[in-house]
Design a protein around this motif. Sequence first.
Motif, mmCIF file in Angstrom:
data_model
loop_
_atom_site.group_PDB
_atom_site.id
_atom_site.type_symbol
_atom_site.label_atom_id
_atom_site.label_comp_id
_atom_site.label_asym_id
_atom_site.label_seq_id
_atom_site.Cartn_x
_atom_site.Cartn_y
_atom_site.Cartn_z
ATOM 1 N N PRO A 88 39.344 46.989 40.555
ATOM 2 C CA PRO A 88 39.258 47.903 41.704
ATOM 3 C C PRO A 88 39.652 49.316 41.309
ATOM 4 O O PRO A 88 40.404 49.520 40.351
ATOM 5 N N PRO A 89 39.128 50.317 42.026
ATOM 6 C CA PRO A 89 39.481 51.709 41.701
ATOM 7 C C PRO A 89 40.968 51.964 41.870
ATOM 8 O O PRO A 89 41.573 51.503 42.839
ATOM 9 N N TYR A 90 41.554 52.687 40.905
ATOM 10 C CA TYR A 90 42.988 52.995 40.945
ATOM 11 C C TYR A 90 43.214 54.299 41.696
ATOM 12 O O TYR A 90 42.425 55.218 41.634
ATOM 13 N N GLY A 91 44.317 54.349 42.376
ATOM 14 C CA GLY A 91 44.704 55.595 43.024
ATOM 15 C C GLY A 91 43.898 55.928 44.257
ATOM 16 O O GLY A 91 44.053 57.001 44.828
ATOM 17 N N GLY A 92 43.017 54.981 44.678
ATOM 18 C CA GLY A 92 42.227 55.236 45.870
ATOM 19 C C GLY A 92 43.105 55.183 47.122
ATOM 20 O O GLY A 92 44.003 54.348 47.219
ATOM 21 N N LEU A 148 28.520 26.524 36.004
ATOM 22 C CA LEU A 148 27.214 26.503 36.637
ATOM 23 C C LEU A 148 27.311 25.739 37.953
ATOM 24 O O LEU A 148 27.852 24.631 37.997
ATOM 25 N N GLY A 149 26.811 26.322 39.011
ATOM 26 C CA GLY A 149 26.939 25.730 40.336
ATOM 27 C C GLY A 149 28.022 26.387 41.164
ATOM 28 O O GLY A 149 28.071 26.217 42.383
ATOM 29 N N GLU A 150 28.892 27.161 40.509
ATOM 30 C CA GLU A 150 29.918 27.920 41.214
ATOM 31 C C GLU A 150 29.416 29.338 41.505
ATOM 32 O O GLU A 150 28.385 29.765 40.988
ATOM 33 N N THR A 151 30.178 30.061 42.331
ATOM 34 C CA THR A 151 29.852 31.443 42.659
ATOM 35 C C THR A 151 31.003 32.345 42.242
ATOM 36 O O THR A 151 32.166 32.043 42.522
ATOM 37 N N LEU A 152 30.663 33.437 41.545
ATOM 38 C CA LEU A 152 31.667 34.434 41.153
ATOM 39 C C LEU A 152 31.359 35.741 41.853
ATOM 40 O O LEU A 152 30.206 36.163 41.928
ATOM 41 N N ALA A 153 32.392 36.387 42.379
ATOM 42 C CA ALA A 153 32.212 37.638 43.127
ATOM 43 C C ALA A 153 33.054 38.765 42.545
ATOM 44 O O ALA A 153 34.105 38.538 41.944
ATOM 45 N N ASP A 154 32.544 39.985 42.751
ATOM 46 C CA ASP A 154 33.283 41.208 42.440
ATOM 47 C C ASP A 154 33.053 42.154 43.607
ATOM 48 O O ASP A 154 31.937 42.657 43.800
ATOM 49 N N TRP A 155 34.108 42.399 44.406
ATOM 50 C CA TRP A 155 33.968 43.201 45.624
ATOM 51 C C TRP A 155 34.139 44.693 45.383
ATOM 52 O O TRP A 155 34.146 45.467 46.330
ATOM 53 N N ALA A 156 34.257 45.089 44.122
ATOM 54 C CA ALA A 156 34.244 46.508 43.744
ATOM 55 C C ALA A 156 33.505 46.585 42.417
ATOM 56 O O ALA A 156 34.054 46.969 41.396
ATOM 57 N N CYS A 157 32.229 46.171 42.429
ATOM 58 C CA CYS A 157 31.555 45.769 41.185
ATOM 59 C C CYS A 157 31.080 46.912 40.316
ATOM 60 O O CYS A 157 30.681 46.673 39.175
ATOM 61 N N GLY A 158 31.077 48.172 40.803
ATOM 62 C CA GLY A 158 30.622 49.255 39.945
ATOM 63 C C GLY A 158 29.235 48.974 39.423
ATOM 64 O O GLY A 158 28.313 48.638 40.167
ATOM 65 N N THR A 159 29.045 49.060 38.121
ATOM 66 C CA THR A 159 27.735 48.830 37.526
ATOM 67 C C THR A 159 27.505 47.364 37.160
ATOM 68 O O THR A 159 26.477 47.026 36.588
ATOM 69 N N GLY A 160 28.475 46.495 37.460
ATOM 70 C CA GLY A 160 28.238 45.059 37.339
ATOM 71 C C GLY A 160 28.680 44.406 36.051
ATOM 72 O O GLY A 160 28.183 43.325 35.705
ATOM 73 N N GLY A 161 29.626 44.998 35.336
ATOM 74 C CA GLY A 161 30.051 44.433 34.064
ATOM 75 C C GLY A 161 30.555 43.012 34.166
ATOM 76 O O GLY A 161 30.164 42.131 33.383
ATOM 77 N N PHE A 162 31.433 42.729 35.127
ATOM 78 C CA PHE A 162 31.948 41.371 35.295
ATOM 79 C C PHE A 162 30.831 40.410 35.706
ATOM 80 O O PHE A 162 30.779 39.265 35.240
ATOM 81 N N ALA A 211 40.718 33.520 39.592
ATOM 82 C CA ALA A 211 40.450 34.962 39.677
ATOM 83 C C ALA A 211 41.165 35.730 38.584
ATOM 84 O O ALA A 211 42.167 35.273 38.031
ATOM 85 N N VAL A 212 40.613 36.917 38.297
ATOM 86 C CA VAL A 212 41.268 37.885 37.416
ATOM 87 C C VAL A 212 41.045 39.267 38.011
ATOM 88 O O VAL A 212 39.964 39.573 38.514
ATOM 89 N N ILE A 213 42.093 40.087 37.992
ATOM 90 C CA ILE A 213 42.011 41.460 38.498
ATOM 91 C C ILE A 213 42.662 42.393 37.477
ATOM 92 O O ILE A 213 43.730 42.091 36.939
ATOM 93 N N VAL A 214 41.995 43.518 37.221
ATOM 94 C CA VAL A 214 42.561 44.562 36.362
ATOM 95 C C VAL A 214 43.365 45.508 37.251
ATOM 96 O O VAL A 214 42.837 46.047 38.217
ATOM 97 N N LEU A 215 44.640 45.693 36.910
ATOM 98 C CA LEU A 215 45.515 46.504 37.771
ATOM 99 C C LEU A 215 46.398 47.431 36.939
ATOM 100 O O LEU A 215 46.810 47.078 35.833
ATOM 101 N N PRO A 216 46.727 48.591 37.490
ATOM 102 C CA PRO A 216 47.642 49.506 36.790
ATOM 103 C C PRO A 216 49.082 49.043 36.918
ATOM 104 O O PRO A 216 49.411 48.176 37.735
ATOM 105 N N ASP A 217 49.956 49.660 36.120
ATOM 106 C CA ASP A 217 51.377 49.292 36.119
ATOM 107 C C ASP A 217 52.033 49.434 37.480
ATOM 108 O O ASP A 217 52.969 48.718 37.815
ATOM 109 N N GLY A 218 51.541 50.394 38.276
ATOM 110 C CA GLY A 218 52.187 50.670 39.555
ATOM 111 C C GLY A 218 52.336 49.458 40.442
ATOM 112 O O GLY A 218 53.333 49.321 41.164
#
Length: 501
Positions: free
Chosen positions: A289-293, A194-208, A330-337
Amino acid sequence: MSLASLIKRLQDIMRKDSGVDGDAQRLAQIVWLIFLKVYDYKEEEAELDDNYVAVIPEGYRWRDWAVGESVKEQMTGPDLLDYVNNKLMPVLGGNAIRDEAGHDVVIFDKTDARSLLVKSIMGDATNYMKNGYLLREVVNLFNEVDLEDSNESHEFNDMYEGLLKGLQSAGTMGEFYTNRAITTFAIDHVNPKLGETLADWACGTGGFLIDALRHMEKQVELGDVEGMKQLQTAVRGAELKPLAYKLVVTNMLLHGIELPNIRYGDSLSEKSLSDYRGNDLVDCAALNPPYGGVALPEDLMSFPSDLRSSETADLFIALTEKRLKQNGRAVIVLPDGFLFGNDGAKLNIKKKLMQECNLHTIIRLPQSCFAPYTSIATNLLFFDKTGHTEETWFYRLDMPEGYKHFSKTKPMQRSHFECIDQWWDNRTEIEDDATSTYKAKKYTFAEIEANGFNLDLCGYPTEEKVILSPEETMENFVSRRAELDKEMDDKLAAIKALLEG
């Protein structure tokens, strides 16, 4: 009204309308209707404060046109269709309409932040329905939901999350939804305060973002007015796709955020990477972030030449590293590539990440965790800006016992991550005797560097393949065919003997 009943009734009504073609248009239609209902409810709450200035002009609020004291007073049929298409939509989009004197007038001309939010949602919204009577039926279904009733409000929110999941079956829009089990686990271990800021720069529908809000809400004590104010500015995001943008803004409103800080646009080309400073930086980040973009030319120009990867997911890593404050997480979901890729820009991004951040954990997710919508193998990369990487732990999350794969009926659950929760604060290497590999193991920066920054080190068992020469392959084929021919002759002989007997 039950969740299942409401969704089914909406679908049944809209299928009858000739203007609504498929899931994507049905969702787009529902989204702007939900937005206007929810926004009007929030405005009615805010109007309890005498100093509150309404955003949506009188005559264009949900209560003005969607609700009537009696059926006779409700606009419907051609009248409703004309009002929605020629008045409601252009007015709330900030456009001019023709008044009774024949003059073009802009009724909604305010430029404050809340007004601009409404215009951004409604500016390119479309009424796909062509039958005004069916549109009235849809509107009345939403009127049956009483958002003042906490139980019905909760049910309505559940319905909305069900619609978000529906995006996964609406063509390419599946990129907007990330499994709740994954977002919750990731946020738990990024642990925004609480008091911190969390961001998602490819937030889609906002799950995170929603999981981050829920995580921080638990830190607000009863009666903590300052804590509730901090929640209002605790998360921020950005989204490029218009439907997903509308969905995430409405999602934030449903979760009590009065003015969602969601930017509509391309995060990668917002400004040059070197220009981010001050309020651009955040304490925490979480994104898928979107894969394969394929990166656009303007995206690439925002990054230094040595980091200009053609894949947008790679650029989001560099963007996140840059926009983290000192000691940020931070945490990022990424493909194997990304893990094993060694082209110039991808390799440079990995080097930069490990040299300027502490890449402390990589979790290999089971291959079907996004099933049945994609089979891409994915990983969670956890890092913080506390110094360079000295060692990285790899953990392979296997399919839970009794599961061959995840599916709609057997989805991934938060409980499937409990083995990692127990391991997280007391890390040890875990050997996998059954496959002669390991489930958890750490590597030093020097070992990873010597391996060419190949991060594909999560210990999946591999089968040894024997490569035969062409001659050996032919010999094996002829031999095997002779064996099969003999088996067939023996069985035919046995059948012939039985028939003669």
